[in-house]
Design an enzyme around this catalytic site. Structure first.
Site, PDB file in Angstrom:
ATOM      1  N   LYS A 112       0.820  -1.219   0.000  1.00 42.88           N
ATOM      2  CA  LYS A 112       0.000   0.000   0.000  1.00 42.88           C
ATOM      3  C   LYS A 112       0.851   1.266   0.000  1.00 42.88           C
ATOM      4  CE  LYS A 112      -4.396  -1.695   1.448  1.00 42.88           C
ATOM      5  NZ  LYS A 112      -5.608  -1.577   2.231  1.00 42.88           N
ATOM      6  N   LYS A 195      -4.477  -8.438  -6.493  1.00 45.16           N
ATOM      7  CA  LYS A 195      -5.781  -8.802  -5.926  1.00 45.16           C
ATOM      8  C   LYS A 195      -6.856  -7.787  -6.322  1.00 45.16           C
ATOM      9  CE  LYS A 195      -6.292  -6.781  -1.392  1.00 45.16           C
ATOM     10  NZ  LYS A 195      -6.971  -6.848  -0.146  1.00 45.16           N
ATOM     11  N   LYS A 198     -11.202  -2.710  -3.792  1.00 46.36           N
ATOM     12  CA  LYS A 198     -12.212  -1.666  -4.001  1.00 46.36           C
ATOM     13  C   LYS A 198     -11.583  -0.305  -4.288  1.00 46.36           C
ATOM     14  CE  LYS A 198     -13.653  -2.411   0.688  1.00 46.36           C
ATOM     15  NZ  LYS A 198     -12.435  -2.313   1.516  1.00 46.36           N
TER      16      LYS A 198
END
Ligand code: AQP
Length: 334
Positions: A112, A195, A198
């Protein structure tokens, strides 16, 4: 009876990955003996900047979606994390128990934060400590998650063990991840090695649980594939991440094993398979989207469901976290 805890970030609309990897499992677990506690983790969401109005909207949207999936607030505890202060208080204690080296190994942080680790919030770095607190504040022992969260669960056990050792107690129990094998990780429709997420900038990379039939069909039609037909054996999906992902999604929705899917579609090109996949996805996802919109039409009722859930959550977590505070050496709150 065991206690189950799990959470989802209200950072957007839940994807098919969230649904197959976690939410569907939460609903199924309601049929068992265990007590389920399900949390919209808004404290986690703000580790990345969220527009305040959008965060409120997304939190209600996620609550509506969980209800639409079948979470029953009479049988499970459903609430938003910021409404129960025990999470943040235990999270701080765990910030002081966890070691820098442990957190530096977390692959989700590396993914991230990307290349610019200096620029991300410190909250993103200590996120796994708060996640450990979310679970341990309830003495929960079972945590249904997708396999991307396994490293965080191990860390939560390390933190509990160190706390117990440092204060000479057996206070926090060991926790166990409950992972659904077939759909543990659903991948992006644009890149089978990433992956489904959202917050991926490309909406075409995911199925949102509120997508309409036309949008679902379009996204599956455009999903990246390769030129080969579907193979006969699962081992031949090796090195074909997009094909493997679509077969995995079909299997998860239909409650089949990948080899059963291949038995049915071996030799077929992606055209007919994608058509069938779109049909089963529409049949499964569209009613959930419709119910979500119905719940969203009454935001006050949604707020009441979450507030009632927060009172139930607080009644469980407060005595546990007060005891942790006492063990650490804080004076009583009175
Ligand atoms: N692609 C996935 N396949 C299977 N399970 C998944 N989960 C998430 N993505 C997949 C599981 O969903 C639960 C809730 O996840 P989260 O919202 O707390 O955060 P996340 O794992 O970071 O999910 P996203 O969609 O990628 O969110 P953003 O984009 O906001 O970071 C977890 O149990 C997770 O395992």
């Amino acid at each position: 009876m065991a206690r189950i805890f799990s959470g989802i970030q209200p950072t957007g609309i839940a994807t098919l990955g969230n649904y197959l990897g976690a939410l569907r499992n939460w609903v199924a677990l309601q049929e068992g003996e265990d007590e389920g506690i399900y949390c919209l983790v808004d404290l986690h969401a703000i580790t990345v900047f969220q527009d305040p109005a959008a965060l409120r909207e997304q939190t209600r949207q996620m609550a509506a979606l969980l209800l639409a999936c079948g979470i029953d607030p009479e049988r499970s505890v459903l609430f938003h994390q910021s409404a129960v202060s025990a999470h943040a208080r235990l999270g701080w204690i765990f910030n002081c128990v966890a070691r820098m080296g442990w957190l530096k190994r977390m692959t989700q942080f590396k993914d991230k934060a990307g290349k610019d680790q200096e620029a991300v919030s410190t909250g993103l770095f200590v996120y796994p400590n708060l996640m450990a607190a979310d679970i341990h504040a309830y003495h929960a022992t079972k945590v249904p998650v997708g396999d991307d969260q396994l490293q965080h669960i191990e860390l939560a056990n390390d933190i509990a063990e160190k706390f117990n050792h440092d204060f000479g107690v057996a206070f926090f129990p060991r926790i166990e991840a409950v992972v659904q094998k077939e759909s543990a990780r659903v991948m992006s429709l644009r890149d089978g090695t990433k992956k489904m997420s959202k917050s991926d900038p490309s909406d075409m990379s995911r199925i949102n649980m509120t997508d309409t039939a036309d949008v679902i069909a379009q996204k599956i039609k455009k999903a990246k594939t390769d030129p080969e037909p579907l193979p006969e054996h699962v081992k031949d999906l090796e090195g074909r991440p997009e094909a493997r992902n679509l077969v995995g999604i079909y299997a998860a929705i239909m409650g089949q094993k990948p080899h059963e899917v291949l038995h049915q579609f071996a030799g077929s090109g992606f055209g007919p398979f994608k058509q069938r996949l779109a049909d089963v996805l529409v049949a499964h996802v569209e009613p959930i989207g419709r119910r979500t919109r119905e719940y969203l039409a009454d935001p006050t009722a949604l707020d009441h469901v979450l507030q009632a859930g927060a009172r139930k959550a607080e009644a469980i977590a407060e005595p546990i976290v007060r005891e942790a505070e006492r063990l650490v050496g804080f004076l009583p709150r009175g």
